[in-house]
Design a protein around this motif. Structure first.
Motif, mmCIF file in Angstrom:
data_model
loop_
_atom_site.group_PDB
_atom_site.id
_atom_site.type_symbol
_atom_site.label_atom_id
_atom_site.label_comp_id
_atom_site.label_asym_id
_atom_site.label_seq_id
_atom_site.Cartn_x
_atom_site.Cartn_y
_atom_site.Cartn_z
ATOM 1 N N ARG A 187 0.834 -1.216 0.000
ATOM 2 C CA ARG A 187 0.000 0.000 0.000
ATOM 3 C C ARG A 187 0.863 1.259 0.000
ATOM 4 O O ARG A 187 0.532 2.255 -0.644
ATOM 5 C CB ARG A 187 -0.925 -0.004 1.210
ATOM 6 N N GLU A 188 1.972 1.200 0.731
ATOM 7 C CA GLU A 188 2.873 2.359 0.775
ATOM 8 C C GLU A 188 3.536 2.581 -0.581
ATOM 9 O O GLU A 188 3.697 3.715 -1.030
ATOM 10 C CB GLU A 188 3.903 2.189 1.892
ATOM 11 N N TRP A 189 3.922 1.485 -1.249
ATOM 12 C CA TRP A 189 4.467 1.616 -2.599
ATOM 13 C C TRP A 189 3.404 2.192 -3.538
ATOM 14 O O TRP A 189 3.709 3.026 -4.389
ATOM 15 C CB TRP A 189 4.946 0.264 -3.118
ATOM 16 N N ALA A 190 2.170 1.737 -3.400
ATOM 17 C CA ALA A 190 1.094 2.256 -4.244
ATOM 18 C C ALA A 190 0.955 3.760 -4.068
ATOM 19 O O ALA A 190 0.786 4.504 -5.048
ATOM 20 C CB ALA A 190 -0.221 1.549 -3.909
ATOM 21 N N GLU A 191 1.063 4.211 -2.830
ATOM 22 C CA GLU A 191 0.963 5.648 -2.566
ATOM 23 C C GLU A 191 2.127 6.401 -3.212
ATOM 24 O O GLU A 191 1.945 7.478 -3.784
ATOM 25 C CB GLU A 191 0.927 5.906 -1.050
ATOM 26 N N MET A 192 3.337 5.835 -3.139
ATOM 27 C CA MET A 192 4.490 6.469 -3.771
ATOM 28 C C MET A 192 4.285 6.546 -5.281
ATOM 29 O O MET A 192 4.616 7.561 -5.917
ATOM 30 C CB MET A 192 5.776 5.701 -3.440
ATOM 31 N N LEU A 193 3.711 5.503 -5.878
ATOM 32 C CA LEU A 193 3.454 5.515 -7.318
ATOM 33 C C LEU A 193 2.423 6.580 -7.678
ATOM 34 O O LEU A 193 2.573 7.281 -8.686
ATOM 35 C CB LEU A 193 2.969 4.138 -7.780
ATOM 36 N N ARG A 194 1.389 6.708 -6.862
ATOM 37 C CA ARG A 194 0.387 7.747 -7.110
ATOM 38 C C ARG A 194 1.019 9.132 -7.052
ATOM 39 O O ARG A 194 0.737 9.993 -7.886
ATOM 40 C CB ARG A 194 -0.742 7.663 -6.081
ATOM 41 N N GLU A 195 1.878 9.345 -6.039
ATOM 42 C CA GLU A 195 2.543 10.645 -5.881
ATOM 43 C C GLU A 195 3.446 10.964 -7.070
ATOM 44 O O GLU A 195 3.636 12.127 -7.416
ATOM 45 C CB GLU A 195 3.358 10.669 -4.592
ATOM 46 N N SER A 196 4.008 9.922 -7.683
ATOM 47 C CA SER A 196 4.916 10.144 -8.815
ATOM 48 C C SER A 196 4.148 10.325 -10.127
ATOM 49 O O SER A 196 4.748 10.571 -11.168
ATOM 50 C CB SER A 196 5.894 8.982 -8.947
ATOM 51 N N GLY A 197 2.831 10.186 -10.082
ATOM 52 C CA GLY A 197 2.014 10.373 -11.274
ATOM 53 C C GLY A 197 1.946 9.149 -12.167
ATOM 54 O O GLY A 197 1.564 9.244 -13.328
ATOM 55 N N SER A 198 2.323 8.000 -11.648
ATOM 56 C CA SER A 198 2.280 6.775 -12.443
ATOM 57 C C SER A 198 0.829 6.411 -12.745
ATOM 58 O O SER A 198 0.017 6.277 -11.841
ATOM 59 C CB SER A 198 2.966 5.640 -11.679
ATOM 60 N N ASP A 199 0.512 6.277 -14.038
ATOM 61 C CA ASP A 199 -0.868 5.950 -14.410
ATOM 62 C C ASP A 199 -0.955 4.806 -15.416
ATOM 63 O O ASP A 199 -2.001 4.527 -15.976
ATOM 64 C CB ASP A 199 -1.589 7.184 -14.948
ATOM 65 N N LEU A 200 0.168 4.109 -15.621
ATOM 66 C CA LEU A 200 0.188 3.010 -16.575
ATOM 67 C C LEU A 200 -0.556 1.787 -16.035
ATOM 68 O O LEU A 200 -1.177 1.044 -16.780
ATOM 69 C CB LEU A 200 1.642 2.647 -16.908
ATOM 70 N N TYR A 201 -0.486 1.593 -14.725
ATOM 71 C CA TYR A 201 -1.106 0.439 -14.076
ATOM 72 C C TYR A 201 -1.971 0.908 -12.914
ATOM 73 O O TYR A 201 -1.861 2.047 -12.470
ATOM 74 C CB TYR A 201 -0.039 -0.507 -13.501
ATOM 75 N N ASP A 202 -2.766 -0.006 -12.388
ATOM 76 C CA ASP A 202 -3.461 0.237 -11.132
ATOM 77 C C ASP A 202 -2.382 0.274 -10.047
ATOM 78 O O ASP A 202 -1.655 -0.710 -9.851
ATOM 79 C CB ASP A 202 -4.453 -0.907 -10.883
ATOM 80 N N CYS A 203 -2.246 1.383 -9.357
ATOM 81 C CA CYS A 203 -1.162 1.566 -8.383
ATOM 82 C C CYS A 203 -1.232 0.557 -7.243
ATOM 83 O O CYS A 203 -0.190 0.125 -6.731
ATOM 84 C CB CYS A 203 -1.169 2.993 -7.836
ATOM 85 N N ASP A 204 -2.435 0.165 -6.842
ATOM 86 C CA ASP A 204 -2.559 -0.806 -5.752
ATOM 87 C C ASP A 204 -2.010 -2.172 -6.166
ATOM 88 O O ASP A 204 -1.294 -2.821 -5.400
ATOM 89 C CB ASP A 204 -4.019 -0.933 -5.310
ATOM 90 N N ILE A 205 -2.315 -2.586 -7.378
ATOM 91 C CA ILE A 205 -1.799 -3.865 -7.873
ATOM 92 C C ILE A 205 -0.288 -3.777 -8.070
ATOM 93 O O ILE A 205 0.461 -4.672 -7.661
ATOM 94 C CB ILE A 205 -2.514 -4.274 -9.177
ATOM 95 N N ALA A 206 0.167 -2.702 -8.686
ATOM 96 C CA ALA A 206 1.604 -2.532 -8.932
ATOM 97 C C ALA A 206 2.383 -2.471 -7.621
ATOM 98 O O ALA A 206 3.467 -3.051 -7.504
ATOM 99 C CB ALA A 206 1.848 -1.275 -9.762
ATOM 100 N N GLY A 207 1.825 -1.800 -6.597
ATOM 101 C CA GLY A 207 2.498 -1.715 -5.302
ATOM 102 C C GLY A 207 2.696 -3.085 -4.678
ATOM 103 O O GLY A 207 3.781 -3.403 -4.167
#
Length: 198
Positions: A139-159
């Protein structure tokens, strides 16, 4: 770990805080050395130099003590991570710094993460599920991905995928099969390219 002794008059509150601190230190030592299943509350109390009943003044059972240990390890690792994150760093730099910080923490605290990552479903006799440490990190990785603007994948799954990959590679690295530098460099590049293939 846990509550720290405070300056004061040496009254009952100070003794209770001191006994909790001693129990937490003993629990950490035994969970790392023996694992969850081979550690009993009376072993923790004995290691802390306290009576068996003192354990139950602070924790209702071994599971509660273990979860306090896991939470303390997570908080300690968070400090390592936050100290190494630079404002304005690129996604690749943030990923690399995070992986390196996890290695630094593991080297400074041998066995703590391995013990803390014990699957909570294996220790939970009552069936009440907590959130395993790996899932929280996902979940913390997902939040970091959201903050970085990553939109290629679902951030929760990618995290969760990132944490799973890191966990597996770090296990192989811990067995001496892969050098730390190779893990940090390759895993950073792999994750970054997966998230930003262009």
């Amino acid at each position: 770990m846990g509550a720290q002794p405070f300056e004061g008059d040496g009254g009952p509150g100070t003794r209770k805080t001191d006994s909790l601190s001693r129990l937490n230190q003993a629990a950490r030592k035994l969970f790392v050395e023996r694992g969850y299943h081979a550690t009993r509350p009376q072993d923790i109390a004995r290691e802390a130099g306290l009576g068996h009943g003192t354990f139950y003044l602070h924790y209702p059972d071994k599971r509660a003590c273990f979860l306090a240990f896991v939470e303390a390890a997570r908080e300690e690792l968070d400090v390592y991570l936050h100290l190494r994150r630079e404002a304005g760093a690129s996604l690749e730099e943030r990923i690399g710094a995070t992986i390196a910080a996890i290695y630094d923490y593991s080297q400074s605290n041998p066995g703590v993460l391995r013990a803390a990552l014990t699957d909570e479903s294996l220790i939970d006799a009552e069936g009440g599920q907590g959130t395993p440490l790996l899932m929280r990190w996902g979940r913390e990785w997902a939040e970091m991905l959201r903050e970085s603007g990553s939109d290629l994948y679902d951030c929760d799954i990618a995290g969760q995928a990132i944490v799973g990959a890191m966990h597996q590679v770090s296990r192989a690295g811990a067995r001496g099969q892969i050098r730390r530098e190779a893990v940090v460099e390759n895993l950073t590049r792999f994750i970054t390219r997966a998230l930003r293939p262009d």
